[in-house]
Enzyme design. Structure first.
Site, short mmCIF file in Angstrom:
data_model
loop_
_atom_site.label_atom_id
_atom_site.label_comp_id
_atom_site.label_asym_id
_atom_site.label_seq_id
_atom_site.Cartn_x
_atom_site.Cartn_y
_atom_site.Cartn_z
N LYS A 203 -3.73 -5.34 11.98
CA LYS A 203 -5.08 -4.79 11.87
C LYS A 203 -5.56 -4.42 13.27
CE LYS A 203 -9.78 -5.82 10.53
NZ LYS A 203 -10.67 -6.64 9.73
N ARG A 213 -19.16 -1.62 8.17
CA ARG A 213 -20.11 -2.55 8.79
C ARG A 213 -21.54 -2.20 8.37
NH1 ARG A 213 -17.00 -2.82 14.68
NH2 ARG A 213 -15.06 -3.69 13.83
N LYS A 226 -14.25 -6.12 18.90
CA LYS A 226 -13.32 -7.11 18.35
C LYS A 226 -11.95 -7.04 19.01
CE LYS A 226 -15.80 -7.31 13.90
NZ LYS A 226 -15.69 -7.45 12.43
N GLU A 242 3.48 -9.27 14.60
CA GLU A 242 2.41 -9.81 13.77
C GLU A 242 2.87 -9.96 12.31
OE1 GLU A 242 -0.45 -11.08 14.12
OE2 GLU A 242 -1.38 -10.39 15.95
N LYS A 257 -3.75 -1.67 8.72
CA LYS A 257 -5.12 -1.19 8.61
C LYS A 257 -5.61 -0.72 9.96
CE LYS A 257 -9.64 -3.02 7.62
NZ LYS A 257 -10.42 -4.21 7.53
N SER A 283 -13.17 2.51 5.48
CA SER A 283 -14.45 3.18 5.27
C SER A 283 -14.60 4.47 6.08
CB SER A 283 -15.58 2.22 5.62
OG SER A 283 -15.44 1.75 6.95
N TYR A 322 -11.59 3.09 -1.36
CA TYR A 322 -12.87 3.30 -2.03
C TYR A 322 -12.78 4.46 -3.03
CZ TYR A 322 -14.37 0.35 1.83
OH TYR A 322 -14.50 -0.69 2.71
C1 PBG Z 1 -13.69 -7.68 8.59
C2 PBG Z 1 -13.22 -6.53 7.79
C3 PBG Z 1 -13.37 -5.21 8.19
C4 PBG Z 1 -12.88 -4.43 7.16
C5 PBG Z 1 -12.40 -5.28 6.16
N1 PBG Z 1 -12.61 -6.58 6.58
C6 PBG Z 1 -14.00 -4.61 9.38
C7 PBG Z 1 -13.90 -5.20 10.70
O1 PBG Z 1 -12.89 -5.78 11.07
O2 PBG Z 1 -14.89 -5.08 11.43
C8 PBG Z 1 -12.89 -2.94 7.19
C9 PBG Z 1 -12.96 -2.24 5.91
C10 PBG Z 1 -13.34 -0.81 6.01
O3 PBG Z 1 -13.64 -0.26 7.09
O4 PBG Z 1 -13.33 -0.19 4.95
N2 PBG Z 1 -13.08 -8.85 8.55
#
Ligand code: PBG
Length: 333
Positions: A203, A213, A226, A242, A257, A283, A322
């Site tokens: 990720k 968010r 992050k 990982e 991701k 998203s 989505y």
């Molecule tokens: C956080 C989390 C995130 C997403 C899923 N779980 C965002 C982040 O790490 O800030 C992202 C999902 C998306 O953007 O559709 N634990």
């Protein structure tokens, strides 16, 4: 793979196999079906059936009741599973993300409602503290640092609460080191050996999570970035490390991701490990396609199916998206 020697033109004319729909369908290598989709939804704690999220047109926050409807709809559409994410009101957030381990919290209630409504549909929960913390980070914070091992202890509690509520797949998205093994041990110790883990193994610290968010209500509280726990977008070998760690710790499935910008990583993971590998069409990817479509700059339906098919071509077992219900309908479910 055996490769036939290629006849030179004009003996070989690749267009022969593209001349009509029937032959294109016959020789197609990657085929998207509703069974490849995990439907991503956001639930909130209030009574309003749907609360629109401006940066996610068509993906409102849903009440728990609507989440149950979604489970029934997934079943009808042949979508195997739903991934559920929480929006938590500001006053319920604190430094430790305490609401994350509340057995009557929003996620556990949504899980129970969905499993009651359609037990044959899989439910997947995010294991991470960010929707619940006042600082918007996935872990516990001390002096501006995200603490690893104390966070893992909290994540284990969160995972157990979700599993006891009936969650089928735990998906740790927090990127703390060692959390998959800790969760796996806790599940075994609690008689929950059949609960699956899909690790957000690779990720990345990505700009493409912005609209998510907004949807879960962390963008206004998040301090900093992050980058000390999510991966650097320039790295690829590190993704293999990982993934190897998470498989070694007991993950049943792994995830990459974001999705489309990281298909090279998907491909390497599939080739290196041959375990069920998923990608999250996040998203920001959703918002990009929708924004262009709403401007009339893209053919929305074709772009949805083409983007999802790309994941299959790269080797994904499935895609978290989505677009899942729309895609399933477009596929004629
Ligand atoms: C956080 C989390 C995130 C997403 C899923 N779980 C965002 C982040 O790490 O800030 C992202 C999902 C998306 O953007 O559709 N634990």
């Amino acid at each position: 793979m055996t490769r036939a020697p290629l006849a030179p033109f004009p003996h070989l004319r690749p267009r022969r196999l593209r001349q009509a729909d029937w032959i294109r369908r016959l020789v197609r290598e990657a085929v998207l079906t509703p069974a490849d989709l995990i439907w991503s939804i956001v639930v909130h704690d209030g009574a309003e059936a749907e609360i629109p999220v401006p940066s996610m047109p068509g993906v409102p926050r849903l009440s728990v009741r609507r989440a149950a409807d979604v489970a029934r709809e997934a079943k009808a559409l042949g979508i195997p599973a739903i991934a559920v994410f929480p929006h938590v009101d500001g006053e319920k957030k604190d430094e430790h993300g305490s609401h994350a381990y509340d057995p009557d919290g929003i996620i556990c209630r949504a899980v129970r409602a969905m499993k009651d409504a359609a037990p044959e549909v899989g439910v997947m929960c995010d294991v991470a503290l960010d929707p619940f913390t006042s600082h918007g980070h996935d872990g516990l914070m001390e002096g501006g640092r995200i603490l690893n091992d104390p966070t893992v202890e909290r994540l284990v509690e969160q995972a157990l609460v979700q599993a006891r509520a009936g969650c089928d797949v735990l998906a740790p998205s927090d990127m703390m080191d060692g959390r998959v093994g800790a969760i796996r041990r806790a599940l075994e110790g609690d008689g929950l050996q059949d609960v699956m883990i899909m690790a957000y193994a690779a990720k990345y610290a990505s700009a493409f999570y912005g609209p998510y968010r907004d949807a879960i209500g962390s963008s206004t509280v998040l301090t900093g970035d992050k980058k000390t726990y999510q991966m650097d977008p320039g790295n690829s070998d590190e993704a293999l490390r990982e993934v190897a760690l998470d498989i070694g710790e007991g993950a049943d499935m792994v995830m990459v991701k974001p999705g489309l910008p990281y298909l090279d990583i998907v491909r390497r993971v599939v080739e290196a490990f041959a375990v069920p590998t998923f990608a999250f069409q996040v998203s920001g990817e959703y918002a990009m396609l929708m924004a262009a479509a709403q401007n009339g700059w893209l053919d929305e339906e074709r772009a949805i199916l083409e983007s999802l098919t790309a994941f299959k071509r790269a080797g994904c077992a499935g895609v978290i998206s989505y677009f899942a219900p729309r895609a399933a309908r477009l596929l004629g479910a």
